[in-house]
Design a protein around this motif. Structure first.
Motif, short mmCIF file in Angstrom:
data_model
loop_
_atom_site.label_atom_id
_atom_site.label_comp_id
_atom_site.label_asym_id
_atom_site.label_seq_id
_atom_site.Cartn_x
_atom_site.Cartn_y
_atom_site.Cartn_z
N UNK A 105 30.65 26.13 36.43
CA UNK A 105 31.64 26.98 37.07
C UNK A 105 30.96 28.27 37.52
N UNK A 106 31.22 28.67 38.76
CA UNK A 106 30.67 29.91 39.30
C UNK A 106 31.81 30.92 39.50
N UNK A 107 31.63 32.08 38.88
CA UNK A 107 32.64 33.13 38.97
C UNK A 107 31.97 34.40 39.49
N UNK A 108 32.57 34.99 40.51
CA UNK A 108 32.05 36.24 41.07
C UNK A 108 33.19 37.25 41.15
N UNK A 109 32.94 38.45 40.66
CA UNK A 109 33.92 39.53 40.73
C UNK A 109 33.46 40.54 41.77
N UNK A 110 34.26 40.72 42.80
CA UNK A 110 34.00 41.75 43.81
C UNK A 110 34.66 43.03 43.32
N UNK A 111 33.85 44.04 43.12
CA UNK A 111 34.32 45.25 42.48
C UNK A 111 33.74 46.46 43.19
N UNK A 112 34.16 47.64 42.76
CA UNK A 112 33.61 48.89 43.29
C UNK A 112 33.62 49.92 42.19
N UNK A 113 32.60 50.72 42.13
CA UNK A 113 32.49 51.75 41.10
C UNK A 113 33.70 52.67 41.16
N UNK A 114 34.32 52.88 40.01
CA UNK A 114 35.48 53.76 39.94
C UNK A 114 36.80 53.09 40.20
N UNK A 115 36.79 51.79 40.51
CA UNK A 115 38.03 51.07 40.78
C UNK A 115 38.74 50.74 39.48
N UNK A 116 39.92 51.33 39.30
CA UNK A 116 40.71 51.10 38.10
C UNK A 116 41.17 49.65 38.01
N UNK A 117 41.59 49.08 39.13
CA UNK A 117 42.06 47.69 39.15
C UNK A 117 40.92 46.72 38.81
N UNK A 118 39.73 47.01 39.32
CA UNK A 118 38.58 46.16 39.02
C UNK A 118 38.22 46.24 37.55
N UNK A 119 38.33 47.43 36.97
CA UNK A 119 38.00 47.60 35.56
C UNK A 119 38.88 46.72 34.69
N UNK A 120 40.17 46.63 35.04
CA UNK A 120 41.09 45.78 34.27
C UNK A 120 40.59 44.34 34.23
N UNK A 121 40.24 43.81 35.41
CA UNK A 121 39.81 42.41 35.50
C UNK A 121 38.49 42.22 34.77
N UNK A 122 37.57 43.17 34.93
CA UNK A 122 36.28 43.06 34.26
C UNK A 122 36.46 43.07 32.74
N UNK A 123 37.37 43.88 32.25
CA UNK A 123 37.63 43.94 30.80
C UNK A 123 38.15 42.59 30.31
N UNK A 124 39.06 41.98 31.06
CA UNK A 124 39.58 40.66 30.68
C UNK A 124 38.47 39.61 30.69
N UNK A 125 37.66 39.60 31.73
CA UNK A 125 36.55 38.65 31.80
C UNK A 125 35.61 38.81 30.60
N UNK A 126 35.27 40.05 30.30
CA UNK A 126 34.37 40.31 29.17
C UNK A 126 35.01 39.89 27.85
N UNK A 127 36.28 40.24 27.66
CA UNK A 127 36.95 39.94 26.40
C UNK A 127 37.06 38.44 26.17
N UNK A 128 37.30 37.70 27.24
CA UNK A 128 37.42 36.25 27.12
C UNK A 128 36.06 35.54 27.12
N UNK A 129 34.99 36.30 27.33
CA UNK A 129 33.65 35.71 27.29
C UNK A 129 33.35 34.83 28.48
N UNK A 130 33.90 35.17 29.63
CA UNK A 130 33.68 34.38 30.85
C UNK A 130 32.48 34.96 31.60
N UNK A 131 31.47 34.14 31.82
CA UNK A 131 30.28 34.61 32.55
C UNK A 131 30.63 34.78 34.02
N UNK A 132 30.22 35.90 34.61
CA UNK A 132 30.50 36.16 36.02
C UNK A 132 29.39 37.02 36.62
#
Length: 199
Positions: free
Chosen positions: A1-28
């Motif tokens: 499975x390939x997962x890519x997160x498009x994000x931007x420094x300082x993006x509050x919305x991106x931080x939420x998704x990144x936190x969920x990905x990290x917490x669930x242990x999903x490689x991206x």
């Protein structure tokens, strides 16, 4: 499975998704989107011109809440939406309040359109004041059972609350005892602390 997160420094919305990905242990793979790309090449990925976007095996999803709901359904463990219907509903209530009532009006793009006469310093002050005034209302109905936003365990509500509070601090707002205590409580869990972006 390939997962890519498009994000931007300082993006509050991106931080939420990144936190969920990290917490669930999903490689991206995290792909930084520059501000000039939001109105040019990035529109091929997300025609709304916002981050985050999540690409999973060729399918692209946008809007942080929709992405997080997708991740919860596809990767249910560890869960972030509570154990019973009441908690699930209260968690979604908190997320909806943060996402729609707090985050959207203070969004840089919205302010640029609605208040073009304001300089950047004035916009930062206005954004911070708005966040903290809304968080004052929210504080009366969260962390009632424990140090967590809803119920007695870490949930996506904690992620939304913590990330928007940290955004207010970035805008220069004074620290708040209630929300500082919330951060201290959730960070006391090693797994939560390790998964927090930009901590």
């Amino acid at each position: 499975m390939e997962v890519s997160l498009y994000s931007a420094k300082g993006s509050n919305s991106s931080e939420r998704v990144e936190w969920v990905l990290n917490f669930k242990g999903i490689h991206y793979d995290r792909i930084e989107v520059r501000s000039d790309e939001l109105t040019t090449t990035y529109l091929d990925i997300n025609p709304f011109g916002y981050v985050p976007a999540l690409r999973v095996d060729g399918s692209v999803f946008s809007e942080s809440m929709a992405i997080i709901e997708y991740l919860e359904e596809r990767f249910p463990h560890p869960g972030l939406f509570g154990d019973n219907l009441n908690d699930k509903t209260h968690i979604r209530r908190v997320c909806e309040y943060v996402n729609s009532s707090i985050h959207s009006p203070q969004n840089r793009t919205v302010l640029r359109f609605m208040r073009p006469e304001l300089d950047e310093t004035s916009k930062r002050e206005l954004r911070g004041d708005w966040i903290m005034s809304c968080l004052a209302k929210l504080s009366t109905s969260i962390c009632c059972e424990s140090g967590f936003a809803v119920g007695s365990s870490f949930s996506v509500a904690d992620i939304f609350v913590a990330s928007i509070y940290k955004k207010a601090l970035q805008h220069g707002c004074a620290r708040n005892d209630f929300y500082d205590n919330h951060l201290l409580n959730i960070r006391a869990n090693d797994h939560v602390a390790a998964s927090e972006p930009y901590a």
